[in-house]
Structure formats: C-alpha cells, structure tokens
Design a protein around this motif. Structure first.
Motif, mmCIF file in Angstrom:
data_model
loop_
_atom_site.group_PDB
_atom_site.id
_atom_site.type_symbol
_atom_site.label_atom_id
_atom_site.label_comp_id
_atom_site.label_asym_id
_atom_site.label_seq_id
_atom_site.Cartn_x
_atom_site.Cartn_y
_atom_site.Cartn_z
ATOM 1 N N LEU A 404 40.667 38.909 48.268
ATOM 2 C CA LEU A 404 42.001 39.312 47.831
ATOM 3 C C LEU A 404 42.006 39.619 46.327
ATOM 4 C CD1 LEU A 404 44.161 36.716 49.844
ATOM 5 C CD2 LEU A 404 44.003 39.181 50.277
ATOM 6 N N ALA A 405 41.288 38.796 45.570
ATOM 7 C CA ALA A 405 41.201 38.993 44.117
ATOM 8 C C ALA A 405 40.486 40.308 43.805
ATOM 9 C CB ALA A 405 40.457 37.822 43.475
ATOM 10 N N GLU A 406 39.454 40.619 44.604
ATOM 11 C CA GLU A 406 38.686 41.856 44.432
ATOM 12 C C GLU A 406 39.590 43.072 44.664
ATOM 13 O OE1 GLU A 406 33.992 42.619 45.562
ATOM 14 O OE2 GLU A 406 35.384 42.025 47.145
ATOM 15 N N GLY A 412 44.094 47.062 39.727
ATOM 16 C CA GLY A 412 44.522 46.799 38.353
ATOM 17 C C GLY A 412 45.524 45.674 38.223
ATOM 18 N N LEU A 413 45.662 44.858 39.280
ATOM 19 C CA LEU A 413 46.626 43.749 39.233
ATOM 20 C C LEU A 413 45.990 42.444 38.734
ATOM 21 C CD1 LEU A 413 48.249 44.413 42.748
ATOM 22 C CD2 LEU A 413 49.181 45.076 40.513
ATOM 23 N N PHE A 414 44.655 42.346 38.835
ATOM 24 C CA PHE A 414 43.924 41.135 38.408
ATOM 25 C C PHE A 414 42.990 41.489 37.262
ATOM 26 C CE2 PHE A 414 43.364 37.220 41.305
ATOM 27 C CZ PHE A 414 44.734 37.112 41.490
ATOM 28 N N SER A 415 42.833 40.562 36.322
ATOM 29 C CA SER A 415 41.879 40.782 35.218
ATOM 30 C C SER A 415 40.483 40.410 35.699
ATOM 31 C CB SER A 415 42.256 39.914 34.018
ATOM 32 O OG SER A 415 42.061 38.548 34.361
ATOM 33 N N LYS A 416 39.465 40.858 34.962
ATOM 34 C CA LYS A 416 38.076 40.567 35.332
ATOM 35 C C LYS A 416 37.797 39.061 35.310
ATOM 36 C CE LYS A 416 33.385 42.191 34.906
ATOM 37 N NZ LYS A 416 32.416 43.007 34.183
ATOM 38 N N PRO A 417 38.267 38.311 34.286
ATOM 39 C CA PRO A 417 38.013 36.859 34.313
ATOM 40 C C PRO A 417 38.594 36.187 35.558
ATOM 41 C CG PRO A 417 38.872 37.503 32.182
ATOM 42 C CD PRO A 417 38.953 38.715 33.055
ATOM 43 N N GLN A 418 39.761 36.646 36.016
ATOM 44 C CA GLN A 418 40.368 36.065 37.224
ATOM 45 C C GLN A 418 39.471 36.301 38.445
ATOM 46 O OE1 GLN A 418 44.243 38.061 36.666
ATOM 47 N NE2 GLN A 418 45.199 36.103 37.158
ATOM 48 N N LEU A 419 38.910 37.506 38.534
ATOM 49 C CA LEU A 419 38.014 37.851 39.643
ATOM 50 C C LEU A 419 36.753 36.987 39.599
ATOM 51 C CD1 LEU A 419 37.175 39.703 42.038
ATOM 52 C CD2 LEU A 419 36.156 41.230 40.348
ATOM 53 N N GLN A 421 36.322 34.162 38.069
ATOM 54 C CA GLN A 421 36.665 32.749 38.275
ATOM 55 C C GLN A 421 36.748 32.448 39.775
ATOM 56 O OE1 GLN A 421 37.177 30.816 35.129
ATOM 57 N NE2 GLN A 421 36.403 29.437 36.711
ATOM 58 N N ASN A 422 37.250 33.400 40.547
ATOM 59 C CA ASN A 422 37.295 33.254 42.008
ATOM 60 C C ASN A 422 35.884 33.227 42.604
ATOM 61 O OD1 ASN A 422 39.999 33.307 43.562
ATOM 62 N ND2 ASN A 422 40.361 34.688 41.860
ATOM 63 N N ALA A 423 34.986 34.047 42.034
ATOM 64 C CA ALA A 423 33.584 34.080 42.495
ATOM 65 C C ALA A 423 32.925 32.728 42.240
ATOM 66 C CB ALA A 423 32.821 35.183 41.779
ATOM 67 N N VAL A 424 33.193 32.139 41.057
ATOM 68 C CA VAL A 424 32.618 30.827 40.685
ATOM 69 C C VAL A 424 33.126 29.742 41.642
ATOM 70 C CG1 VAL A 424 32.697 29.021 38.901
ATOM 71 C CG2 VAL A 424 32.159 31.378 38.260
ATOM 72 N N THR A 425 34.423 29.768 41.934
ATOM 73 C CA THR A 425 35.007 28.782 42.878
ATOM 74 C C THR A 425 34.334 28.893 44.245
ATOM 75 O OG1 THR A 425 37.108 28.934 41.715
ATOM 76 C CG2 THR A 425 37.178 27.992 43.925
ATOM 77 N N MET A 426 34.093 30.120 44.697
ATOM 78 C CA MET A 426 33.446 30.358 45.989
ATOM 79 C C MET A 426 32.006 29.812 45.972
ATOM 80 S SD MET A 426 33.125 33.967 48.085
ATOM 81 C CE MET A 426 32.040 34.744 46.886
ATOM 82 N N ASP A 427 31.260 30.057 44.882
ATOM 83 C CA ASP A 427 29.875 29.560 44.746
ATOM 84 C C ASP A 427 29.839 28.033 44.815
ATOM 85 O OD1 ASP A 427 29.138 32.196 44.344
ATOM 86 O OD2 ASP A 427 29.068 32.030 42.155
ATOM 87 N N GLN A 428 30.771 27.407 44.073
ATOM 88 C CA GLN A 428 30.808 25.937 44.027
ATOM 89 C C GLN A 428 31.167 25.365 45.401
ATOM 90 O OE1 GLN A 428 33.538 25.721 40.727
ATOM 91 N NE2 GLN A 428 31.916 25.233 39.254
ATOM 92 N N SER A 429 32.056 26.056 46.099
ATOM 93 C CA SER A 429 32.464 25.622 47.438
ATOM 94 C C SER A 429 31.284 25.718 48.414
ATOM 95 C CB SER A 429 33.626 26.486 47.909
ATOM 96 O OG SER A 429 34.142 26.001 49.109
ATOM 97 N N ALA A 430 30.475 26.774 48.294
ATOM 98 C CA ALA A 430 29.287 26.954 49.150
ATOM 99 C C ALA A 430 28.282 25.824 48.912
ATOM 100 C CB ALA A 430 28.645 28.307 48.878
ATOM 101 N N LEU A 431 28.145 25.387 47.647
ATOM 102 C CA LEU A 431 27.228 24.289 47.314
ATOM 103 C C LEU A 431 27.687 22.971 47.942
ATOM 104 C CD1 LEU A 431 26.450 25.266 43.621
ATOM 105 C CD2 LEU A 431 24.691 24.757 45.332
ATOM 106 N N VAL A 432 28.998 22.766 47.985
ATOM 107 C CA VAL A 432 29.546 21.549 48.612
ATOM 108 C C VAL A 432 29.245 21.565 50.115
ATOM 109 C CG1 VAL A 432 31.693 20.328 49.195
ATOM 110 C CG2 VAL A 432 31.337 21.160 46.877
#
Length: 473
Positions: A404-406, A412-419, A421-432
C-alpha cells in the motif's frame, strides 16, 4: 553305592533348580505384563496408526527433505558416541557369555571337582562337581549379567535418540541461519537506503542531525549482526560434521527453510504404553531386575490406559490430570505395588532388598519424568504453533502495508522515508517469523525424542569400524 551317590547328586541339582524360585533366594523376575488395552478413550479416525511403533518410525522423513534423511542415516552409521556405546554392548555381551560358560565344568581330569573323594567297591568317585555347589550364585550372576547387557543396549538406544535429535535440530538451525542471513542482508540494504536518503535531506536542510544519527545507529546495529550470523553458520556446520564423524567443512543443504513444512508432523492419539519402549524406562527396568531378581513387579500399572495426545496432536486432558494433587497416580500405585520389606532378615538379603527398593523408586521416577516430558513437549509445541501463527499474521499485514505504501509512493502521496520505513518493518517482522518457526521445529524434534521415536531405525550393532575387514562381534 555309586547309584545312590548319583541319585544324591541329581537330587542336589534338582533342589538347586527348585530353590531359585523359593523365598531365601527369591522368585525369578517375571517379565511385567503390560496388559495393553485394545482401544483407547480418545479415538481419531485420521490419526496415524504408525505412531504405535514409534521406536522404528523414521519421523524425520515427514519433512520430505532427502538431505535431512541422508544426514541422519550417516550419523547413525558413523557417530563416534554410538560406536562407543556399541563397544560397551560387546563388553557386556562378553561378560554375559563368560557367566553362561561358567556353568560348564572345567576340562581336565579333576580340575572342576571338589577334593572329597569317596572310595567304594575298588574305584574312586568324586561326589559333586565343585561348580554345582555355587549354582545359586551362578543363576543370580547370569540374571544380573543378562539385565546388565539389556541395560547397556538401552543406553546405546538413548545415544541413538540423542544423535537423531541433535542432527535434526542442527540441520534445521543451519537452514534457519541461512534464511536469517538472507533477511538480515535485506534489512541492512533497506536501512542503508534510508540512511543515505537522510544524509541528502540533511544537507538540503530538511532533516535534523538527530534524525541522521538515529538512522546511522539502526544501520550499524543491523550490519554488526551479519558476521555473527556467518560465524554461527560455520559453528552449526562443524557441529553437524562432528556428529557425522567428519572434519570441519561444508554441509550440503536440501530444502530451503521457508519450504520446510512444520505442520501436521505430530502423531495423534498416542497410547501411554509407548513410553514403555523409551530407552531410559527400559534401562531403569533392567536395573530394577539387576538390583534384585528376587522380587517380581508388575510395572503395567505405571502405564494407565490413556492417550498421551488428543486428536489435534496436543496434550490430552487425561495426561495433565495425572499430575494434579489429590489424584497422584504414582504414589497410590507405589503403595499398592511396593513389597513390604522385612528388615529382620539376614544382612545380605536386607542389602539386596535395599538396592531393589532404591531401583524400584528410580523406575517410578523415570516413568513419571517420561510422562511429564511428553506433557511439556506437547504444550510447548501447541504454544509455539499458536505463536508462529500470530507472527505470520503480523508479517502478512506488514507485507500488505508495504504494498500500500509503494502504491501511495508512486502516486506521490507517501515520502521515500515512509516507504523505506515500511520495508524495514517488513524485514524485521520476517526475522521474528524465522525465529518463531525455528522454535516450533525444535519442539517437534524434542517431542519425538521424549516419545522414544526412531532409535530402532536401521539399528545395527556391527563393530566393523576399524577398517581391517574384521568384525569384532
């Protein structure tokens, strides 16, 4: 005359045989009747019938990974601890044989006879062979040596169980670490992109130095994990190589960690009697027999006719009920089964009965521990499976959030850091999820170890390991 003396000898030997079953020397140990029930309170038409023969069950094959199968077969063939245990069996076998052969009178003119020579009607006749006078000790020695031999064999099976579970756990850990490394590298990549973007924004005056430092910290912390994971992979490979009796080196992989199915591997409706086959239960029973073959004990009462697991492969209510205070199954059973000890008898018999008393309660404790371990394992498997399901749901929602963030970013509704940051959350969730699945796989291995699963699979006792073509059996 001579005929009379031969009759006396025959009656002495007959008396000896009869007395092995009488009070002074005690009755011979009778094999406990397990009184296996024909059906169990908990029934499930989908349950695997194979679970009844757990010792021969190659449960690891349920994961459908040929490489795991090959590793376990190789470990069972080549592991040094198993070979050492086989050496102990050969030694115990030798003791048993030497005791058995002691029944045979020594060859030679009169070496095996006592010195009392009776003279009659012009010839000499030795009254009784010396070995027959020690016949009682001989019978006991043989029973002890036989029980000791069986106990040593059970000890080998314990080592085999341990090698199977260590190999399976080691392999799952290795696959888990491979996946962890892949995920960690992706996390580092996403954090690096976030940091580089932050540096550009800082120079342009849009980001504060505090924000840049925060991203730098996250990146450094994630990057520092990579060499640690790589080192763990080397350690896991070498631990497996030791189990296989090989020098350090690589271990071939089969399935990927994400391809391993960890569901439906637990057998349902396992009768409590399967725990009789657990090597430590067998071993403590043999020690009970060896401690004193004088008193037979029906051990069947320690295996109530309950199902260990319910239809879903979780702990059956009846199993947990065994441990509730006020319904202490074993204390009641012990009170009924334990022979009344008469300490006014001869010291030697008192000592033997004391050893038996200790061995009896050791057996009781072993059985109790076996039930407790299975109950713990079923609970751990159930909880880790529930936990993994929740972690997967969390990961799925983080994946959806990233998509959704992508989409919002391209519009043009989301900034690059927001996108990012969502990728990082997904990576951390996969590690859990990765850690949670590894934990769940561990509970499956532990359960099969505590059920005594697989130790009699390809169970050979050849000592042909010296490479000289000669078997020492």
């Amino acid at each position: 005359g001579m005929v009379m003396r031969i009759k006396n000898l025959a009656s002495l030997l007959g008396l000896a045989a009869a007395m092995t079953g009488c009070g002074l020397f005690g009755p011979t140990y009778s094999k406990p009747n397990t009184d296996d029930p024909k059906s169990f309170p908990s029934r499930d038409i989908l349950a695997t019938t194979e679970s009844a023969n757990l010792p021969a069950m190659a449960w690891w094959k349920s994961f459908n990974d040929p490489q795991l199968n090959q590793l376990i077969e190789s470990a069972l063939r080549n592991n040094n601890n198993i070979q050492a245990a086989i050496g102990n069996i050969v030694a115990a076998q030798g003791q048993l044989r030497s005791v058995q052969f002691a029944w045979i009178p020594t060859a030679g003119a009169s070496a095996g006879y006592n010195s009392t020579t009776l003279v009659g009607e012009g010839y000499n006749f030795s009254a009784t062979p010396a070995y027959s006078l020690n016949i009682f000790q001989q019978i006991r020695s043989q029973q002890y040596a036989e029980a000791n031999y069986q106990a040593v064999r059970a000890a080998k099976d314990t080592v085999r169980l341990s090698v199977i579970s260590q190999t399976a756990t080691g392999y799952f850990t290795l696959l888990g670490q491979d996946y962890q490394l892949q995920l960690q590298k992706q996390l580092v990549k996403d954090l690096k992109a976030l940091l580089e973007f932050a540096k550009v924004q800082y120079k342009a005056g849009y980001f504060s130095l505090y924000q840049v430092q925060s991203y730098q910290q996250q990146y450094d912390s994630a990057l520092a994990q990579i060499p640690l994971i790589e080192n763990n992979i080397v350690a896991s490979e070498n631990a497996l190589r030791v189990l296989l009796n090989q020098n350090p080196g690589n271990i071939k992989r089969g399935l990927k960690f994400t391809q391993l199915n960890s569901y439906g591997i637990i057998p349902a409706n396992i009768p409590s009697t399967v725990l009789r086959n657990r090597p430590d239960v067998r071993q403590s029973e043999q020690q009970l027999m060896a401690a004193n073959a004088n008193i037979g004990v029906a051990t069947s009462m320690f295996f109530p006719t309950i199902s260990l697991s319910g239809t879903e492969g979780t702990a059956a209510a009846a199993l947990s009920g065994l441990f509730k205070s006020g319904t202490d199954y074993w204390v009641q059973s012990a009170a009924v089964a334990m022979p009344i000890l008469n300490f006014s008898i001869y010291g030697q018999i008192q000592a033997a009965k004391g050893q038996y008393y200790a061995a009896y309660y050791n057996y009781l404790n072993t059985v109790r521990s076996a039930f407790a371990a299975v109950d713990n394992d079923l609970s751990a498997h159930q909880q880790s499976t529930v936990s993994l399901k929740t972690q997967i749901e969390g990961y799925d929602s983080s994946k959806l959030a990233y998509k959704l963030a992508e989409s919002s970013f391209t519009q043009g509704l989301f900034s690059k850091p927001q996108l990012l940051q969502n990728a990082v959350t997904m990576d951390q969730s996969a590690l859990v999820v990765q850690q949670s699945k590894l934990q769940q796989l561990g509970t499956i291995v532990q359960l099969y170890q505590d059920l005594g699963g697989g130790y009699s699979y390809n169970n050979f006792e050849s000592t042909n390991k010296f490479g000289d073509g000669h078997d020492w059996d």
